[in-house]
Design an enzyme around this catalytic site. Structure first.
Site, mmCIF file in Angstrom:
data_model
loop_
_atom_site.group_PDB
_atom_site.id
_atom_site.type_symbol
_atom_site.label_atom_id
_atom_site.label_comp_id
_atom_site.label_asym_id
_atom_site.label_seq_id
_atom_site.Cartn_x
_atom_site.Cartn_y
_atom_site.Cartn_z
ATOM 1 N N GLU A 44 0.122 3.216 31.178
ATOM 2 C CA GLU A 44 -0.137 2.631 29.784
ATOM 3 C C GLU A 44 -0.607 3.950 28.817
ATOM 4 O O GLU A 44 -1.669 4.463 29.069
ATOM 5 C CB GLU A 44 -1.207 1.629 29.670
ATOM 6 C CG GLU A 44 -1.277 0.487 30.457
ATOM 7 C CD GLU A 44 0.103 -0.356 30.334
ATOM 8 O OE1 GLU A 44 0.504 -1.102 31.161
ATOM 9 O OE2 GLU A 44 0.862 -0.243 29.227
ATOM 10 N N CYS A 82 -5.356 2.069 21.709
ATOM 11 C CA CYS A 82 -3.987 2.321 21.823
ATOM 12 C C CYS A 82 -3.160 1.339 21.099
ATOM 13 O O CYS A 82 -1.936 1.684 20.734
ATOM 14 C CB CYS A 82 -3.518 2.434 23.353
ATOM 15 S SG CYS A 82 -3.983 0.768 24.316
HETATM 16 P P1 NAD Z 1 -6.222 11.725 28.765
HETATM 17 O O1 NAD Z 1 -4.839 11.500 29.290
HETATM 18 O O2 NAD Z 1 -6.712 12.997 28.545
HETATM 19 O O3 NAD Z 1 -7.307 11.130 29.920
HETATM 20 C C1 NAD Z 1 -7.078 9.937 30.464
HETATM 21 C C2 NAD Z 1 -7.727 9.993 31.990
HETATM 22 O O4 NAD Z 1 -6.780 10.848 32.791
HETATM 23 C C3 NAD Z 1 -8.969 10.361 32.083
HETATM 24 O O5 NAD Z 1 -9.707 9.909 32.991
HETATM 25 C C4 NAD Z 1 -8.901 12.144 32.323
HETATM 26 O O6 NAD Z 1 -10.224 12.585 33.007
HETATM 27 C C5 NAD Z 1 -7.615 11.984 33.457
HETATM 28 N N1 NAD Z 1 -6.838 13.367 33.443
HETATM 29 C C6 NAD Z 1 -6.694 14.237 32.357
HETATM 30 N N2 NAD Z 1 -5.894 15.196 32.605
HETATM 31 C C7 NAD Z 1 -5.507 14.900 34.164
HETATM 32 C C8 NAD Z 1 -4.490 15.398 35.142
HETATM 33 N N3 NAD Z 1 -3.929 16.637 34.634
HETATM 34 N N4 NAD Z 1 -4.436 14.995 36.370
HETATM 35 C C9 NAD Z 1 -4.902 13.654 36.572
HETATM 36 N N5 NAD Z 1 -6.022 13.026 35.439
HETATM 37 C C10 NAD Z 1 -6.032 13.540 34.495
HETATM 38 O O7 NAD Z 1 -6.342 10.792 27.654
HETATM 39 P P2 NAD Z 1 -7.651 10.407 26.871
HETATM 40 O O8 NAD Z 1 -7.513 11.517 25.579
HETATM 41 O O9 NAD Z 1 -8.702 10.333 27.490
HETATM 42 O O10 NAD Z 1 -7.193 8.830 26.172
HETATM 43 C C11 NAD Z 1 -6.657 8.690 25.096
HETATM 44 C C12 NAD Z 1 -5.306 8.428 25.275
HETATM 45 O O11 NAD Z 1 -4.840 7.428 25.844
HETATM 46 C C13 NAD Z 1 -4.617 8.035 23.883
HETATM 47 O O12 NAD Z 1 -3.194 8.667 23.783
HETATM 48 C C14 NAD Z 1 -4.359 6.586 24.015
HETATM 49 O O13 NAD Z 1 -3.375 6.046 23.026
HETATM 50 C C15 NAD Z 1 -4.197 6.257 25.421
HETATM 51 N N6 NAD Z 1 -4.430 5.070 25.701
HETATM 52 C C16 NAD Z 1 -3.724 4.205 26.100
HETATM 53 C C17 NAD Z 1 -3.884 2.670 26.544
HETATM 54 C C18 NAD Z 1 -2.561 1.904 26.875
HETATM 55 O O14 NAD Z 1 -3.056 0.773 27.527
HETATM 56 N N7 NAD Z 1 -1.657 2.226 26.526
HETATM 57 C C19 NAD Z 1 -5.170 2.451 26.639
HETATM 58 C C20 NAD Z 1 -5.994 3.275 26.163
HETATM 59 C C21 NAD Z 1 -5.698 4.590 25.759
#
Ligand code: NAD
Length: 526
Positions: A254, A288
């Site tokens: 997501e 999101c």
């Molecule tokens: P992010 O991708 O930076 O981080 C999300 C998670 O992934 C965190 O736990 C982070 O530590 C982990 N992560 C980061 N890099 C990684 C890697 N290389 N390998 C494995 N794990 C890794 O996202 P964010 O900035 O924290 O969250 C915001 C984003 O999430 C926005 O784009 C938002 O739209 C999206 N989001 C989507 C939904 C949905 O249901 N579609 C819900 C909430 C947030």
């Protein structure tokens, strides 16, 4: 101020699945409203993940042997515990994320609803079902749902309960074990729920929480799990998709959104202006599903804009552990900077700020005003990129057709909102939109809260769905077990090979004519 007590956080911290917490790097978690330190959390590493998987794998078989009803009973108790502890959970959410009380309430209730939904439907969804066999009478075929094994979860900070443990609930009900990485900024929101689940009777070794950096702990989870559920940015989603593809494991993601709202002439503009506050500025836009583009039919654009700007200016912003304030804080300096950068870029390229456009350090270190822009053009950063903050642009359009075309002109396809005066017309417009969910006469709550309905994104907004039938069955491997009713498919002794082959052709013609169960029971017809 109901900031969770230090002792409580220490107790929760001890639940993290870390071999020996002493001597590890610690991360300081601050109370977002004030920037004051809340507690420290030790950070896990790759070895902790490997150990958590080994333990979860050893426990998963026993858990899968319990009946779906026994597992559901654990989650019924967990749901009750969520509701009994809702004030504490809301305090914790607000302290770690800076969200408003209403947004915290929405998340806690959403978690309780999701748990209740899956506890009720899991047994039915997991029930084996018969399908017509190869030949009527000769072959009896049943489809079973086996758990995937140990499912990995990598979750974000913005809804750190429902997008972590909320996704693990159906996986655990399906007989899997789970290893979850919270975002480094919000570990306690997840650990508090792990504690409630253990209290509800979930075996400790079936669920592990490993806090740590994404590139370390997250990458290791993706390298060990049998299925990965990820929620976060599209950029990270792509990296993880590649890793899962190489390992040939299932992946559900997501991701981001740039969600459009359509306001057609005929909509009740006072109602839309009020409801659009929820749709655009719920969780300070760090959602999101929230709206960042509003397409309004030209005939009503000016009137809508005036009403929406006035409503935005009447919003209360601040940090309060009660329902007196409508919008809370950004979670981090990065988020605050991103919003400020999008606003500065848009202004410098000719957009007009109708209201907002400023940080509010007088309220706390990370507050930003709800902000409305017009005159946004495609070369501005906020036109197509997700801001993920309290920033929305209004675009007047000549017709609803133009609104639909522009709403669909996006790399993303997560959620949309339609206001058209009549529900029937709203639904007609909704069917033309290329987004995973559409809310008619609301922003995001009805579709996300319809637990029986799949939720997720098209295009860059994701892969797979949470909620509904798909949200549970994706954590299972369908297995077809076919049994020949007679000895086997050898030519019977009283027939020649030719007669047997011709008989099979005739039998094949009967497939579909004879009554044969079944596809899984779904929902009622429209
Ligand atoms: P992010 O991708 O930076 O981080 C999300 C998670 O992934 C965190 O736990 C982070 O530590 C982990 N992560 C980061 N890099 C990684 C890697 N290389 N390998 C494995 N794990 C890794 O996202 P964010 O900035 O924290 O969250 C915001 C984003 O999430 C926005 O784009 C938002 O739209 C999206 N989001 C989507 C939904 C949905 O249901 N579609 C819900 C909430 C947030």
């Amino acid at each position: 101020m109901p900031v969770p007590q230090r002792q409580t956080l220490d107790r929760l911290r001890d639940l993290a699945a870390l071999g020996d917490p002493a001597g590890r790097p610690q991360r300081r978690i601050d109370e977002v409203f004030t920037g004051d330190p809340l507690a420290e959390i030790p950070m896990g590493d790759a070895e902790d993940v490997t150990a958590a998987f080994a333990e979860a794998r050893a426990a998963q078989g026993r858990w899968a042997e319990t009946s779906p009803r026994e597992r559901a009973a654990v989650f019924e108790r967990y749901r009750t515990l969520i509701l009994d502890n809702r004030d504490f959970l809301m305090d914790l959410l607000q302290a770690e994320t800076g969200k408003s009380r209403a947004a915290a309430n929405e998340e806690v209730l959403g978690l309780a609803l999701a748990t209740q939904y899956y506890a009720r439907v899991a047994s039915g969804l997991l029930r084996p079902y018969r399908v017509p066999g190869l030949f009527p009478i000769l072959v009896h075929t049943v489809v079973y749902h086996q758990p995937k094994g140990v499912v990995g979860f990598i979750s974000p900070w913005n809804y750190p309960m429902i997008l972590s443990i909320g996704d693990a609930v159906p996986a655990l009900l399906a007989g899997n074990a789970a290893v979850i990485k919270p975002d480094s900024r919000t570990p306690f929101s997840l650990l508090a729920n792990a504690e409630l689940l253990y209290r509800a009777g979930l075996p400790r070794d079936v669920l592990a929480v490993v806090p740590g950096e994404g590139t370390v702990v997250g990458a290791e989870i993706a390298g060990n799990c049998d299925y990965l559920m990820f929620t976060g940015s599209t950029a990270t989603g792509r990296l993880l998709a590649e890793q899962c593809a190489r390992r040939l494991i299932g992946f559900s993601a997501e991701l981001g959104g740039k969600n459009p709202m359509i306001v057609a002439a005929g909509a009740d503009l006072d109602t839309v202006a009020r409801a659009a506050l929820r749709a655009c500025f719920g969780n300070a836009g760090q959602l999101c599903l929230s709206m960042e583009r509003i397409y309004v039919e030209a005939a009503v654009a000016q009137e809508f804009t005036e009403k929406f700007v006035a409503a935005t200016e009447s919003m209360t912003v601040g940090g309060a552990y009660d329902f007196t304030v409508a919008m809370g804080s950004m979670i981090s300096a990065d988020q605050l900077e991103r919003v400020a950068k999008h606003v500065a870029d848009a202004k410098s390229k000719g957009a007009k700020v109708l209201t907002g456009g400023n940080p509010r350090p007088d309220l706390g270190p990370l507050f930003y005003e709800p902000t409305v822009l017009t005159g946004v053009t495609d070369e501005m950063e906020c036109a197509r990129q997700e801001t993920f903050g309290p920033l929305v642009a209004i675009y007047p359009v000549d017709t609803v057709d133009e609104a639909v075309a522009r709403a669909n002109d996006s790399e993303y396809g997560l959620n949309a909102s339609v206001w058209a005066g009549s529900k029937a017309r709203g639904r007609q417009i909704a069917r033309r939109l290329r987004t995973g969910t559409v809310n008619v006469d609301e922003g995001y709550v009805p579709a996300f809260g319809s637990m029986g309905a799949p939720m997720g994104g098209m295009r860059d907004s994701g892969l797979g769905r949470r909620n509904g039938v798909e949200g549970l069955l994706k954590y299972t491997e369908p297995q077809a077990v076919a049994t020949t009713r007679f000895k086997n498919l050898d030519t019977p002794p009283f027939l020649t090979d030719g007669q047997w082959q011709r008989l099979m052709i005739q039998l094949a013609g009967l497939v579909g004519l004879l009554p044969g169960r079944d596809v899984p029971p779904r929902t009622r017809r429209l």
